[in-house]
Structures are given as C-alpha cells and as structure tokens.
Write an enzyme that holds these catalytic residues in place. Structure first.
Site, PDB file in Angstrom:
ATOM      1  N   LYS A 117       0.875  -1.170   0.000  1.00 27.43           N
ATOM      2  CA  LYS A 117       0.000   0.000   0.000  1.00 27.43           C
ATOM      3  C   LYS A 117       0.911   1.219   0.000  1.00 27.43           C
ATOM      4  CE  LYS A 117      -4.184   1.873   1.990  1.00 27.43           C
ATOM      5  NZ  LYS A 117      -3.858   3.258   2.222  1.00 27.43           N
ATOM      6  N   LYS A 169      -6.305  -8.050  -3.034  1.00 27.32           N
ATOM      7  CA  LYS A 169      -7.413  -7.981  -3.989  1.00 27.32           C
ATOM      8  C   LYS A 169      -7.778  -9.378  -4.462  1.00 27.32           C
ATOM      9  CE  LYS A 169      -5.634  -3.553  -5.594  1.00 27.32           C
ATOM     10  NZ  LYS A 169      -4.855  -2.818  -6.588  1.00 27.32           N
TER      11      LYS A 169
HETATM   12  S1  IVH Z   1      -6.428  -0.171  -5.044  1.00 25.30           S
HETATM   13  C1  IVH Z   1     -10.728  -0.402  -4.626  1.00 25.30           C
HETATM   14  N1  IVH Z   1      -3.866  -0.624  -4.614  1.00 25.30           N
HETATM   15  O1  IVH Z   1      -5.027   3.387  -0.912  1.00 25.30           O
HETATM   16  C2  IVH Z   1      -9.353  -0.170  -5.026  1.00 25.30           C
HETATM   17  N2  IVH Z   1      -4.873   1.320  -3.670  1.00 25.30           N
HETATM   18  O2  IVH Z   1      -7.365   3.393   0.932  1.00 25.30           O
HETATM   19  C3  IVH Z   1      -8.732   0.973  -4.321  1.00 25.30           C
HETATM   20  N3  IVH Z   1      -3.305   2.738  -2.412  1.00 25.30           N
HETATM   21  O3  IVH Z   1      -7.198   5.508  -2.681  1.00 25.30           O
HETATM   22  C4  IVH Z   1      -7.397   1.276  -4.775  1.00 25.30           C
HETATM   23  N4  IVH Z   1      -1.519   1.513  -2.756  1.00 25.30           N
HETATM   24  O4  IVH Z   1      -4.657   5.905  -2.869  1.00 25.30           O
HETATM   25  C5  IVH Z   1      -4.922   0.195  -4.380  1.00 25.30           C
HETATM   26  N5  IVH Z   1      -1.607  -1.110  -4.334  1.00 25.30           N
HETATM   27  C6  IVH Z   1      -2.659  -0.293  -4.124  1.00 25.30           C
HETATM   28  C7  IVH Z   1      -2.550   0.893  -3.359  1.00 25.30           C
HETATM   29  C8  IVH Z   1      -3.682   1.673  -3.152  1.00 25.30           C
HETATM   30  C9  IVH Z   1      -2.003   2.613  -2.191  1.00 25.30           C
HETATM   31  C10 IVH Z   1      -4.149   3.851  -1.883  1.00 25.30           C
HETATM   32  C11 IVH Z   1      -5.008   4.536  -2.924  1.00 25.30           C
HETATM   33  C12 IVH Z   1      -6.417   4.381  -2.439  1.00 25.30           C
HETATM   34  C13 IVH Z   1      -6.227   4.142  -0.991  1.00 25.30           C
HETATM   35  C14 IVH Z   1      -7.391   3.377  -0.427  1.00 25.30           C
END
Ligand code: IVH
Length: 677
Positions: free
Chosen positions: A119, A293
């Site tokens: 993340k 995911k």
């Molecule tokens: S997927 C539903 N993948 O985390 C999918 N988000 O709390 C949502 N983020 O707004 C996004 N790394 O800014 C995804 N590998 C990653 C991520 C990621 C950071 C952030 C992104 C999102 C937030 C959600």
C-alpha cells in the site's frame, strides 16, 4: 502557413523522442539507466533544438514534461468509473474474516486467489489514455469527481506519455499512486526548513502538496514516482484478472507494484503479508500496509461494492513503528532565517529497523502543549511519518527530577539576543552574521533549485566556513582551486569539480537567483512571480513595498520582506560584487512588456453593484483578464464602482468614500480608451 518540416527532420525527431522515452523508462521506472547523464542531456538538447527550429512537437515528446505556466484554478474531471477507497484490517484475524466474507458471499468453500501489493503512501491518480496517448490526469477527489492535474502529472517521468503495446487500447483509465521516496521526502523537508517553510508531516502530504500545485513547474522539480495498480473504464481491451492486468502494465512500460504476489487461500495470503512486512524496511518508499485484492475480475464484479468500499479488496495496515525512550536533552538549532527549532536528544532506541537518537520538537509551543521535559520518558513514532516524532510523555514514569526547557533568550550558536515577533510562533536570532545562519544561507544559495552548485552541500560548506574560506555568499565566487587543495579532503579532481560547478552556476536565471538569496518568506513560487514582473535584478534595488503589492498573489508580509531586503546597502553591494566576478542573470520568465500591453486595467480595482447586462462573474473575469482587480466590497482602494440596475448599499458606501461610479457602458468605453494607449 505551417512551416515546412522536411521528412528527415520528422524522422529524427521521432527517433529522438522514442530514444529519450526509452531512457526515461530505464531510469525512472526500472531504476537501471543505460546511458550517462551527459549523453542523455545531449539527446534532450538536440530534440529541443529541432522542435524549436521547426515548431514540430510530438504529443509524447519528453520536452512536454517540464511544467507549464501556472493555472488560476484546477478544473473538475468526472471519473467514468468511481474511484473507491479501501476497508482496513488491523490484524491477521481480520484478514481471515475478510476471506470468510468473500467465500460466504460467493457461496464457495474453495480457496480464493488473491493478489498482494504494497500500500503506497501517496496520492491516488487516474490517467486517461486515448488511442494510446496520455490525455488527462485527475485526483481521486470525492471518488466521483476529482481535479484536473494533467500538467502536473505530465512532469512525473515514470508516467508513460504513450502506450505503444499492440493492440493499443482505444480508451483506458489507469489508476495508480503518485508518491515520493523517503530520501526525496527528507531532502525536500530539509530544504523547506531552510526556507522557513513548514515541513511536510509525511510522504503522502508531500506528494499531495507537490501534485496539487497550480504551478506545474514546481511539481516538475519534486522527484515524484508513479506506480500503476488499478483499472478503471476501458474500451477496446479487456482483462480477466488483476495479475493479467499487471503483466500488461509492465509490458506497456508502467511501473507496477513491488513484490506483487498471487496467492491461493488464506494461509498463503497471510504468509505473503508477513513477507511484505519484513521486506518493507528495504523499500525506498513508505508502505503503510499491504493491499489484498481478489484476483479474478469476474469474481470482483460478483462481489461488488458496499457504499464506498469494494467487497473484493482490503488494506492490511502494518502496525505503526513506535518505541519508548528517554529524553536526555533538549537543544535548539538555528536555521537560515534565524529561526530556532528545538529538538530532543534520546537514549538511542530501535524503531522499525532504524535507530532513532533525536527528533525535532517543531517549536516551543509544541513543547509547552505536550508538556515535554528533559528526563521524560516519551513515546516516539515513525509511522507514515518517516521523521520520528514524539507522540506524548509517559507521565507515570516521572520522578520529579525532570526539567522544563525554557525558551532560550540567547542564540545557542552565537549568543546574540533572540526575538519573538508578536503573533508568531517562531523565535529568531537577530544577528544576521550568526555563523549557523550564514552556513545555512550558503547551503541554500548553492542548493539544487537555487544556483545548483553541485558539491557545495552541508559538509563542504561547514568545512569551508570553518577554514575561513567562506564567510558569505560572495565568497563562493572567490573560491580557488589552490585553496581547496590545501584541505585534506580534496584532490585535484574533486577540487576542480567544485570550481567548475561554481563557474557553471554563474550563468543563472533571475528566479533561481532571487530564490537563492534566501529572503524571508520568499520561496520558489514567489521568486518566480518576482521574475515575471521585474526584468532584471537591478529593478528590485530599493523597490518600494507598494510596487511589489501590485503582484496579485503577493501579500503585505512578503512585500515588506522583499522591500526590506533590497533596501539594505550590504545586500546590494554583495550582488554587485557577484556581478563583477562574472555572475550573469538571464530572465526568460519576464513577461513585463507583454503583460502591460495586454493589461490596460493594471493597477485598477473595480467593484460591481446591481444587475449588469452580462453575468457578474463574466465581467469580473473580463476585468481580471485585462490585469485589473475585481473586488466584492467597496473601500478607499476601489477605483471604480460599476453600477447596474437596482444597486445595493455599495452605492451609498462609494459616495461616502468618494469612489467614482460609472455605468456598464461607461466601463466599456473606459476599457476601449485604456486599450488604445
Ligand atoms: S487499489 C478499490 N492498490 O489506498 C481499489 N490502492 O485506501 C482501491 N493505495 O485511494 C485502490 N496503494 O490511494 C490500491 N496497491 C494499491 C494501493 C492503493 C495505495 C491507496 C489509494 C487508495 C487508498 C485506499
């Protein structure tokens, strides 16, 4: 008529664009360059030269990444598919519960395939490509509508400007994170502290602050990264799984999540999270968790969304790095502008793989608010905040021997009196020759976004200062190779490198130079505004405050500081001396004459009352487009009140203050009149 561009030139331009884009990809996405900086610069210069000569610029040309003139505001962009946020899990049990929910919802007992990604602690961005070309970039905003940050994102070198992987998708929205490496974050914060600007609390704020800049040339200077991890709307291409999509992204030259894993079942999932948790210490960026995911897009669709978060994904949050230690001492350091910043010295403690032995306490109010004393046991955290900070005092551990740290009355570096401006938090040493300030000013002057003198960093400046070689900014241009060779640290090569860098820095631009002077409250942005308005440095000598206040974006405090600086004889003398030693200041940003031509209403303030034949906001925009100021209330500073039908109380006020009143027709005539001059 379009200038004629010979075929062979078109070909050369195309070749250069492709070649430079490839090297950008090697450098910024793969972190493994295959040519030297000099070779790269040579290609870049050649491309720029041809583009300028023939006025032929390809849409994916790397020269389009340097930033553009500042915007007035960001436009809104609607996301074709909403950009969702993520639910959090704070323990492995919560990850297991997530897996059970997924299986229950899908009515299956079979192990589910998941992907695991770091993340990234940054800012979510969507980039729209049409027929393979970068078109628009936007922030997440409320998930449905974000801000148009196209110009800013173009400056992020790892975002491809073109997808040339066959079949090129007709339309595709790619989501990812713009983030800042820890090293760049720390560099930026040091620079901000030197400029007297507040540091960013964490890399996320730093990335967000860098992207949400109306002046994209500031974004261009921050070393931002991009990582692609999500698919939004698409047409003409489709994917079955997240892992298939990530593979495609890689082939299309997008940076993709580090340590991307596909796992089957909850046990493998938790192992992968644990692996990520132990690896993250070596990541150059801050990862505050792992994103999990469901791999299969079909299953993702079946699971759907509950309000704002998808049921098919979750973020496992790593525990914050915290530790306990004792404050051995509190001291204050002195910055470029004389501001004293208190910091704590700890008994060294390991927190999240890093030994922490000091941390800033920000300012004296903070110490008071948290009641931090010398000898206290404290909780120190390094969370998203890479720079450690004191969360609070463990008061139960007090023994009564703790000492309150008084606000110093003298500068810890030079012993001069300190002063606290009314209404300001900052405590300042007022001696402009204070060694700590001088050293910081020299470092700032030589820093990357100022005169950019490589080799004149903290260590060398301190050394040269202590050896008496550098006592002020002008001394930089007096440095000689022979002087450096006398120092134990320098050999022929390293000494000539510095001297060469200094020579090179003598050709600079006005905005860099003004920024480098380190005038209180003048950061890069203000320096640019000044360079746009003033043709040459001499035009700033003895400048009056009012003249600076004509620049719309500059307020009282900054104007006063600039005017004060250029009223000081010793400052002007120093600049003149630099000029004698070969300093040449160009000003490509100057837009004075052109601006005056286009700005017949410059310096005039208008207020509108009542109904006009045109929408009020349109008229206000019109006034501002001609360099005037449109204000909403009448004051002594108002030049004209434009009076429409059914005027309000502003009319009375104007009469009271003796402000001129005109009708809309008279206003139009006034504009015509002034435009003719
Ligand atoms: S997927 C539903 N993948 O985390 C999918 N988000 O709390 C949502 N983020 O707004 C996004 N790394 O800014 C995804 N590998 C990653 C991520 C990621 C950071 C952030 C992104 C999102 C937030 C959600």
């Amino acid at each position: 008529m379009e200038p004629h561009v010979p075929e062979e030139i078109k070909e050369e331009i195309k070749r250069l664009v492709d070649e430079i884009n490839y090297h950008n990809y090697r450098y910024y996405a793969l972190d493994s360059p295959v040519i030297s900086d000099e070779e790269y610069d040579k290609l870049f210069r050649r491309l720029k030269e041809l583009e300028e000569k023939y006025g032929y610029v390809l849409p994916d040309s790397p020269t389009q990444r340097v930033g553009a003139p500042p915007l007035e505001k960001f436009e809104k962009v609607r996301h074709r598919e909403p950009m969702l946020s993520l639910d959090n899990a704070f323990s492995y049990e919560e990850v297991e519960e997530f897996d059970e929910r997924v299986k229950r919802f899908l009515k299956t007992d079979r192990p589910i395939e998941y992907t695991v990604e770091p993340k990234y602690d940054g800012l979510a961005i969507e980039v729209t490509y049409e027929n393979g070309l970068f078109k628009v970039a936007s922030t997440r905003g409320d998930g449905y509508e974000g801000e148009d940050v196209t110009l800013n994102i173009k400056t992020v070198k790892s975002v491809p400007l073109r997808i040339d992987l066959e079949p090129v998708p007709e339309e595709i929205d790619i989501r990812g994170e713009v983030y800042m490496d820890i090293e760049e974050f720390e560099r930026l914060n040091k620079e901000r502290e030197r400029n007297g600007e507040p540091p960013f609390a964490n890399p996320r704020n730093a990335a967000a602050g860098s992207v949400r800049q109306l002046d994209s040339s500031i974004t261009a200077k921050r070393r931002l990264h991009f990582v692609a991890y999500g698919l939004g709307f698409s047409k003409g291409i489709s994917f079955k799984t997240q892992s298939e999509f990530i593979k495609w992204l890689q082939e299309a030259k997008f940076p993709t999540p580090r340590n991307f894993r596909v796992v089957k079942g909850v046990k493998e999932l938790i192992d992968a999270i644990k692996e990520m948790e132990s690896l993250r210490r070596d990541f150059p960026f801050e990862a505050d968790g792992a994103v999990i995911k469901v791999n299969d897009f079909e299953l993702q669709r079946a699971l759907g969304i509950k309000t704002r978060e998808p049921r098919w994904a979750i973020a496992y949050k790593f525990p914050a790095h915290q530790g306990q230690t004792r404050i051995i001492d509190i001291k204050a350091s002195v910055g470029r502008t004389g501001v004293l910043t208190p910091y704590a010295i700890f008994e060294p403690v390991r927190i999240g793989g890093v030994t922490v032995s000091r941390s800033t306490l920000h300012n004296f109010d903070e110490i008071k608010r948290k009641d931090i004393r010398i000898g206290d046991y404290v909780i120190v955290e390094r969370a998203g905040d890479v720079i450690p900070h004191v969360i609070g005092v463990i008061k139960e551990k007090r023994t009564g021997t703790e000492r309150v740290f008084p606000i110093p009355s003298e500068c810890p570096e030079c012993g001069s009196k300190v002063r606290r401006e009314e209404g300001e938090v900052a405590v300042r040493c007022v001696n402009i020759n204070c060694p700590a300030q001088v050293i910081e000013r020299i470092i700032h002057f030589a820093s990357r976004n100022a005169l950019n003198i490589e080799g004149l960093g903290e260590k060398n400046v301190e050394l040269f200062y202590s050896m008496g070689l550098l006592k002020n900014l002008t001394d930089i241009f007096r440095l000689k190779k022979e002087d450096l060779l006398k120092l134990p640290r320098f050999k022929e090569k390293s000494a000539s490198n510095i001297i060469e860098a200094i020579e090179k820095s003598k050709n600079t631009t006005l905005s860099r130079f003004i920024f480098g002077l380190g005038i209180l409250h003048v950061g890069e942005y203000v320096a640019k505004l000044l360079a746009k308005r003033f043709r040459k440095i001499e035009d700033l000598y003895y400048v009056e405050k009012e003249k600076i206040l004509e620049i719309k974006q500059i307020g009282e405090k900054i104007a006063e500081s600039v005017s004060d600086f250029f009223h000081r004889e010793e400052n002007i003398r120093a600049i003149e001396e630099m000029k004698k030693m070969g300093l040449k200041i160009e000003n490509p940003e100057y837009e004075g004459e052109e601006r005056e031509r286009k700005s017949p209403l410059l310096g005039l303030t208008f207020v509108i009352t009542g109904r006009l034949p045109e929408e009020r906001s349109k008229v206000e925009e019109f006034i501002e487009s001609l360099g005037g100021r449109a204000s909403s209330s009448v004051s002594k500073k108002t030049d004209y009140l434009i009076v429409g039908e059914d005027p309000g109380s502003k009319l009375e006020k104007a009469k009271e203050l003796g402000v001129k009143t005109i009708t809309y027709e008279e206003f139009k005539r006034l504009v015509d009149e002034l435009s003719k001059r």
